[in-house]
Design an enzyme around this catalytic site. Structure first.
Site, PDB file in Angstrom:
ATOM      1  N   LYS A  14       1.048  -1.166   0.108  1.00 32.48           N
ATOM      2  CA  LYS A  14       0.209   0.033  -0.165  1.00 32.48           C
ATOM      3  C   LYS A  14       0.888   1.224   0.176  1.00 32.48           C
ATOM      4  O   LYS A  14       0.555   2.089  -0.853  1.00 32.48           O
ATOM      5  CB  LYS A  14      -0.926  -0.006   1.263  1.00 32.48           C
ATOM      6  CG  LYS A  14      -1.969  -0.823   1.266  1.00 32.48           C
ATOM      7  CD  LYS A  14      -2.902  -0.438   2.482  1.00 32.48           C
ATOM      8  CE  LYS A  14      -2.164  -0.309   3.876  1.00 32.48           C
ATOM      9  NZ  LYS A  14      -1.634  -1.644   4.492  1.00 32.48           N
ATOM     10  N   ARG A  89      -9.691   1.535   8.937  1.00 36.38           N
ATOM     11  CA  ARG A  89      -9.392   0.145   9.007  1.00 36.38           C
ATOM     12  C   ARG A  89     -10.255  -0.601   9.883  1.00 36.38           C
ATOM     13  O   ARG A  89     -10.274  -1.702  10.213  1.00 36.38           O
ATOM     14  CB  ARG A  89      -8.244   0.101   9.669  1.00 36.38           C
ATOM     15  CG  ARG A  89      -6.908   0.258   8.912  1.00 36.38           C
ATOM     16  CD  ARG A  89      -5.794  -0.003   9.582  1.00 36.38           C
ATOM     17  NE  ARG A  89      -4.699   0.677   8.946  1.00 36.38           N
ATOM     18  CZ  ARG A  89      -3.547   0.260   8.826  1.00 36.38           C
ATOM     19  NH1 ARG A  89      -3.107  -1.016   8.932  1.00 36.38           N
ATOM     20  NH2 ARG A  89      -2.499   1.039   8.342  1.00 36.38           N
ATOM     21  N   ARG A 128      11.682  -6.656   4.736  1.00 37.95           N
ATOM     22  CA  ARG A 128      11.524  -5.174   5.429  1.00 37.95           C
ATOM     23  C   ARG A 128      12.149  -5.059   6.752  1.00 37.95           C
ATOM     24  O   ARG A 128      12.939  -3.973   6.995  1.00 37.95           O
ATOM     25  CB  ARG A 128      10.056  -4.507   5.295  1.00 37.95           C
ATOM     26  CG  ARG A 128      10.120  -2.974   5.669  1.00 37.95           C
ATOM     27  CD  ARG A 128       8.729  -2.441   5.356  1.00 37.95           C
ATOM     28  NE  ARG A 128       7.736  -2.888   6.289  1.00 37.95           N
ATOM     29  CZ  ARG A 128       6.504  -2.684   6.167  1.00 37.95           C
ATOM     30  NH1 ARG A 128       5.851  -1.940   5.296  1.00 37.95           N
ATOM     31  NH2 ARG A 128       5.527  -3.037   7.319  1.00 37.95           N
ATOM     32  N   ARG A 134      11.686  -1.758  11.536  1.00 42.48           N
ATOM     33  CA  ARG A 134      10.274  -1.349  12.170  1.00 42.48           C
ATOM     34  C   ARG A 134      10.042  -2.066  13.222  1.00 42.48           C
ATOM     35  O   ARG A 134      10.186  -3.556  13.085  1.00 42.48           O
ATOM     36  CB  ARG A 134       9.401  -1.134  11.009  1.00 42.48           C
ATOM     37  CG  ARG A 134       8.970   0.026  10.554  1.00 42.48           C
ATOM     38  CD  ARG A 134       7.694   0.146   9.430  1.00 42.48           C
ATOM     39  NE  ARG A 134       6.493  -0.514   9.975  1.00 42.48           N
ATOM     40  CZ  ARG A 134       5.483  -0.347   9.240  1.00 42.48           C
ATOM     41  NH1 ARG A 134       5.365   0.118   7.968  1.00 42.48           N
ATOM     42  NH2 ARG A 134       4.312  -0.905   9.754  1.00 42.48           N
ATOM     43  N   ARG A 145      -0.768  -8.762  13.299  1.00 39.57           N
ATOM     44  CA  ARG A 145      -1.367  -7.536  12.518  1.00 39.57           C
ATOM     45  C   ARG A 145      -2.152  -8.284  11.369  1.00 39.57           C
ATOM     46  O   ARG A 145      -3.406  -7.654  11.105  1.00 39.57           O
ATOM     47  CB  ARG A 145      -0.216  -6.884  11.870  1.00 39.57           C
ATOM     48  CG  ARG A 145       0.353  -5.603  12.988  1.00 39.57           C
ATOM     49  CD  ARG A 145       1.960  -5.230  12.626  1.00 39.57           C
ATOM     50  NE  ARG A 145       2.012  -4.787  11.125  1.00 39.57           N
ATOM     51  CZ  ARG A 145       3.169  -4.890  10.439  1.00 39.57           C
ATOM     52  NH1 ARG A 145       4.325  -5.291  10.894  1.00 39.57           N
ATOM     53  NH2 ARG A 145       2.953  -4.225   9.351  1.00 39.57           N
TER      54      ARG A 145
HETATM   55  P1  ADP Z   1       0.944  -1.834   7.731  1.00 37.66           P
HETATM   56  O1  ADP Z   1      -0.480  -1.611   7.461  1.00 37.66           O
HETATM   57  O2  ADP Z   1       1.895  -2.265   6.712  1.00 37.66           O
HETATM   58  O3  ADP Z   1       0.929  -2.641   8.968  1.00 37.66           O
HETATM   59  P2  ADP Z   1       0.998   1.070   8.335  1.00 37.66           P
HETATM   60  O4  ADP Z   1       2.028   2.021   8.420  1.00 37.66           O
HETATM   61  O5  ADP Z   1      -0.095   1.361   7.479  1.00 37.66           O
HETATM   62  O6  ADP Z   1       1.540  -0.277   8.111  1.00 37.66           O
HETATM   63  O7  ADP Z   1       0.547   0.931   9.721  1.00 37.66           O
HETATM   64  C1  ADP Z   1       1.243   0.761  10.908  1.00 37.66           C
HETATM   65  C2  ADP Z   1       0.549   0.799  12.012  1.00 37.66           C
HETATM   66  O8  ADP Z   1       0.055   2.098  12.394  1.00 37.66           O
HETATM   67  C3  ADP Z   1      -0.784  -0.098  12.252  1.00 37.66           C
HETATM   68  O9  ADP Z   1      -0.502  -1.421  12.778  1.00 37.66           O
HETATM   69  C4  ADP Z   1      -1.457   0.606  13.539  1.00 37.66           C
HETATM   70  O10 ADP Z   1      -0.924   0.281  14.837  1.00 37.66           O
HETATM   71  C5  ADP Z   1      -1.259   2.006  13.119  1.00 37.66           C
HETATM   72  N1  ADP Z   1      -2.284   2.323  12.421  1.00 37.66           N
HETATM   73  C6  ADP Z   1      -2.251   2.955  10.942  1.00 37.66           C
HETATM   74  N2  ADP Z   1      -3.702   3.104  10.367  1.00 37.66           N
HETATM   75  C7  ADP Z   1      -4.314   3.008  11.322  1.00 37.66           C
HETATM   76  C8  ADP Z   1      -5.735   3.099  11.515  1.00 37.66           C
HETATM   77  N3  ADP Z   1      -6.430   3.436  10.634  1.00 37.66           N
HETATM   78  N4  ADP Z   1      -6.418   2.739  12.619  1.00 37.66           N
HETATM   79  C9  ADP Z   1      -5.878   2.170  13.684  1.00 37.66           C
HETATM   80  N5  ADP Z   1      -4.382   2.073  13.850  1.00 37.66           N
HETATM   81  C10 ADP Z   1      -3.633   2.291  12.717  1.00 37.66           C
END
Ligand code: ADP
Length: 196
Positions: A14, A89, A128, A134, A145
Site C-alpha cells: 500500500k 481500518r 523489510r 520497524r 497484524r
Molecule cells: P501496515 O498496514 O503495513 O501494518 P501502516 O504503516 O499502514 O502499516 O500502519 C502501521 C501501524 O499504524 C498499524 O499496525 C496500526 O498500529 C497503526 N495504524 C495505522 N493506521 C491506522 C488506523 N486507520 N487505525 C488504527 N491504527 C492504525
C-alpha cells in the site's frame, strides 16, 4: 478531484503504491501509519500513546485515529482530492469518514483493494524488518497484524463493495506492474490520471 482509499493487508505494498498513485492522480497521499510513525519519532503526546499499540501489532484506538484524520482532511491541500492509505481500518472509522465527507459534500470516488497472499506478505515484511528495522515487523507481531486485519478491516471490503466503489488489484509482481494494474483499473472507471 479524486478521492480514493487504498485498502489491503500489511505488506500488500500500500505505502509504495500510495506514493505513486498520489502522483498519478495529483492528490496528496495521507498515510495514517506514516503520521503515527513520525509522531513516535518526534516523541509527541500522540506518538507516545500510539507507539504502545503499534509495537504490539494492534490498531491505535479509533478515537485517536479519527481525530487525526478529521483534522488532516480539513487542511486546504485536500480540497481538490486525496488518497487515504491505511484509513479507514474499522467500521467506526468508516462511519467517521462518511461523516467528514458528508460535511464537505464530496463523496469517495473509488476504493482500491490491493491483495496478496499470506505467505508472500510474511516474507515481504520479514525482509523489510531486516532492511528498515520497524518495531512492528517481527514475526509474532506480523502474524498478529494479519489477524487484526482479517477481523477488523477485511469486513470493510463488503461495505464498500455494496456501494459499488471497490476495484480489486493483484498486489503480486513488480512494483511497476502493480502500479500499471491500478492505473489501468482507475482509467477504466473514468478517473482522471496525469500522463506518466
Ligand atoms: P501496515 O498496514 O503495513 O501494518 P501502516 O504503516 O499502514 O502499516 O500502519 C502501521 C501501524 O499504524 C498499524 O499496525 C496500526 O498500529 C497503526 N495504524 C495505522 N493506521 C491506522 C488506523 N486507520 N487505525 C488504527 N491504527 C492504525
Amino acid at each position: 478531484m479524486t478521492r480514493l482509499l487504498l485498502i489491503g493487508p500489511p505488506g500488500s505494498g500500500k505505502g509504495t503504491q500510495a506514493v505513486r498513485l498520489s502522483q498519478a492522480c495529483a492528490v496528496p497521499a495521507i498515510s495514517t501509519g506514516d503520521i503515527f510513525r513520525s509522531n513516535v519519532e518526534k516523541g509527541t503526546e500522540l506518538g507516545v500513546k500510539a507507539a504502545e499499540f503499534m509495537n504490539a501489532g494492534k490498531y491505535v484506538p479509533d478515537s485517536l485515529t479519527n481525530d487525526l484524520v478529521r483534522s488532516r482532511l480539513n487542511d486546504a491541500d485536500v480540497e481538490g482530492g486525496f488518497l487515504l492509505d491505511g484509513y479507514p481500518r474499522t467500521e467506526a472509522q468508516v462511519d467517521e469518514l462518511d461523516d467528514i465527507l458528508a460535511a464537505t459534500g464530496h463523496p469517495l470516488d473509488v476504493v482500491v483493494l490491493l491483495t496478496a497472499d499470506t505467505d508472500e506478505i510474511v516474507t515481504r515484511l520479514l525482509k523489510r524488518a531486516g532492511e528498515q528495522g520497524r518495531a512492528d515487523d517481527t514475526e509474532d507481531v506480523i502474524r498478529h497484524r494479519l489477524e487484526v486485519y482479517a477481523e477488523q478491516t477485511a469486513p470493510l471490503i463488503d461495505i464498500y463493495s455494496k456501494r459499488g466503489l471497490v476495484v480489486e488489484v493483484d498486489g503480486l509482481g513488480s512494483v511497476d506492474d502493480v502500479t500499471e494494474r491500478i492505473t489501468s483499473a482507475l482509467d477504466a472507471r473514468g478517473i482522471t490520471l496525469l500522463a506518466s
